[in-house]
Design an enzyme around this catalytic site. Structure first.
Site, PDB file in Angstrom:
ATOM      1  N   PRO A   2     130.865   1.284  82.844  1.00  0.00           N
ATOM      2  CA  PRO A   2     131.675   0.199  83.401  1.00  0.00           C
ATOM      3  C   PRO A   2     131.411  -1.116  82.674  1.00  0.00           C
ATOM      4  O   PRO A   2     130.275  -1.501  82.453  1.00  0.00           O
ATOM      5  CB  PRO A   2     131.208   0.130  84.861  1.00  0.00           C
ATOM      6  N   GLU A   3     132.509  -1.784  82.301  1.00  0.00           N
ATOM      7  CA  GLU A   3     132.419  -3.094  81.677  1.00  0.00           C
ATOM      8  C   GLU A   3     133.111  -4.107  82.585  1.00  0.00           C
ATOM      9  O   GLU A   3     133.538  -3.764  83.690  1.00  0.00           O
ATOM     10  CB  GLU A   3     133.028  -3.049  80.277  1.00  0.00           C
ATOM     11  N   LYS A  58     128.530  -7.871  84.470  1.00  0.00           N
ATOM     12  CA  LYS A  58     128.648  -6.497  84.968  1.00  0.00           C
ATOM     13  C   LYS A  58     128.020  -6.317  86.345  1.00  0.00           C
ATOM     14  O   LYS A  58     127.780  -5.187  86.774  1.00  0.00           O
ATOM     15  CB  LYS A  58     127.995  -5.535  83.968  1.00  0.00           C
ATOM     16  N   HIS A  95     127.216  12.281  94.953  1.00  0.00           N
ATOM     17  CA  HIS A  95     126.615  11.160  94.236  1.00  0.00           C
ATOM     18  C   HIS A  95     126.715   9.848  95.011  1.00  0.00           C
ATOM     19  O   HIS A  95     126.441   8.786  94.445  1.00  0.00           O
ATOM     20  CB  HIS A  95     127.263  11.007  92.852  1.00  0.00           C
ATOM     21  N   ARG A 251     125.291   1.826  68.668  1.00  0.00           N
ATOM     22  CA  ARG A 251     126.443   2.173  69.483  1.00  0.00           C
ATOM     23  C   ARG A 251     127.587   2.659  68.605  1.00  0.00           C
ATOM     24  O   ARG A 251     127.845   2.120  67.526  1.00  0.00           O
ATOM     25  CB  ARG A 251     126.920   0.961  70.304  1.00  0.00           C
TER      26      ARG A 251
END
Length: 262
Positions: A2-3, A58, A95, A251
């Site tokens: 998630p960004e 974030k 989860h 990355r």
């Protein structure tokens, strides 16, 4: 992972709890709690009312109403986390790690890998301490401060954009998309960027984040670089040149050798 656009979506999900009283807190997996035990976490929040949720980079911040030292929940989502709003009749997901129960439904912190989690802060001072190492939010920073913070480091521009201490909110996908839009090579040194480069980068960042936040994620449309990340033979959506896949700062990085000159 998630960004900023995804996390802004989680903040909007959390708006369900604004001005709502927490009836109970169910800690299904205490491993996602950071610096606080299950019992203390539950006791601090049960019967509290949440105020308007906030976001910084974030992180989603959930303050409770009351005195200056009222507790806050600070949520980070790691690589696989999310907030989900569910009805009482929706079965727990395997989860779902923490469940906040309200009369109108449940806010669930869901995370498969549990790389980060939920923090409890007592008042604004503790919130500031927890977030002290973060730079300004990428959606809020002005052009002048953006240029100053980016050029105070001598690293490549992609590494600088992803450094949360420089700028909070951008991750790997957003950084690639932004640099492609601004026609800047990901390894170009920040000290080599001209004033026009920096203005263009800031302008493109604002436009990209505006569109991505509206969509609730970084879109995978054909006109976006992101829409071509998983293709076997990805081509630049602007000039049709074969895209390059390399690693920058550890990355996976996607860029166009024609549009983004070194």
């Amino acid at each position: 992972m998630p960004e900023l656009p995804d996390v802004e979506g989680f903040r909007r999900v959390a708006q369900h709890v604004e001005k709502r009283q927490v009836r109970s807190v169910q800690v299904c997996d205490a491993q996602v709690l950071r610096g606080v035990g299950s019992e203390a976490f539950r006791n601090a929040l049960q019967r509290r009312y949440f105020a308007a949720p906030q976001r910084h980079g974030k992180w989603v911040l959930l303050p409770t109403a009351g005195a200056a030292d009222s507790p806050w929940v600070l949520a980070h989502f790691g690589m696989t986390g999310s907030f989900e709003w569910c009805g009482h009749d929706v079965e727990l997901h395997k989860h779902d790690r923490v469940v906040f129960d309200f009369a109108t439904g449940q806010l669930r912190y869901r995370d498969m890998r549990k790389l980060t989690g939920l923090h409890l802060a007592r008042g604004q001072d503790e919130v500031d301490e927890l977030l002290a190492e973060l730079g300004p939010d990428a959606q809020q920073i002005g052009a002048e401060e953006f240029a100053e913070r980016l050029t105070r480091t001598r690293r490549g521009v992609k590494a600088a954009l992803m450094d949360q201490a420089v700028l909070a909110g951008l991750g790997n996908i957003c950084a690639d998309e932004l640099l492609w839009r601004a026609r800047i090579h990901p390894n170009r040194a920040t000290t080599e960027l001209s004033g026009d480069d920096l203005d263009g980068l800031h302008r493109e960042m604002r436009a990209m984040l505006r569109d991505a936040v509206r969509a609730g994620r970084v879109p995978d449309d054909a006109s976006w670089l992101t829409g071509h990340r998983d293709e076997p033979d990805p081509r630049c959506p602007r000039c049709s040149t074969a895209l390059r896949k390399t690693r920058v700062g550890g990355r996976g990085t996607l860029w166009c050798p024609a549009c983004q000159h070194a």
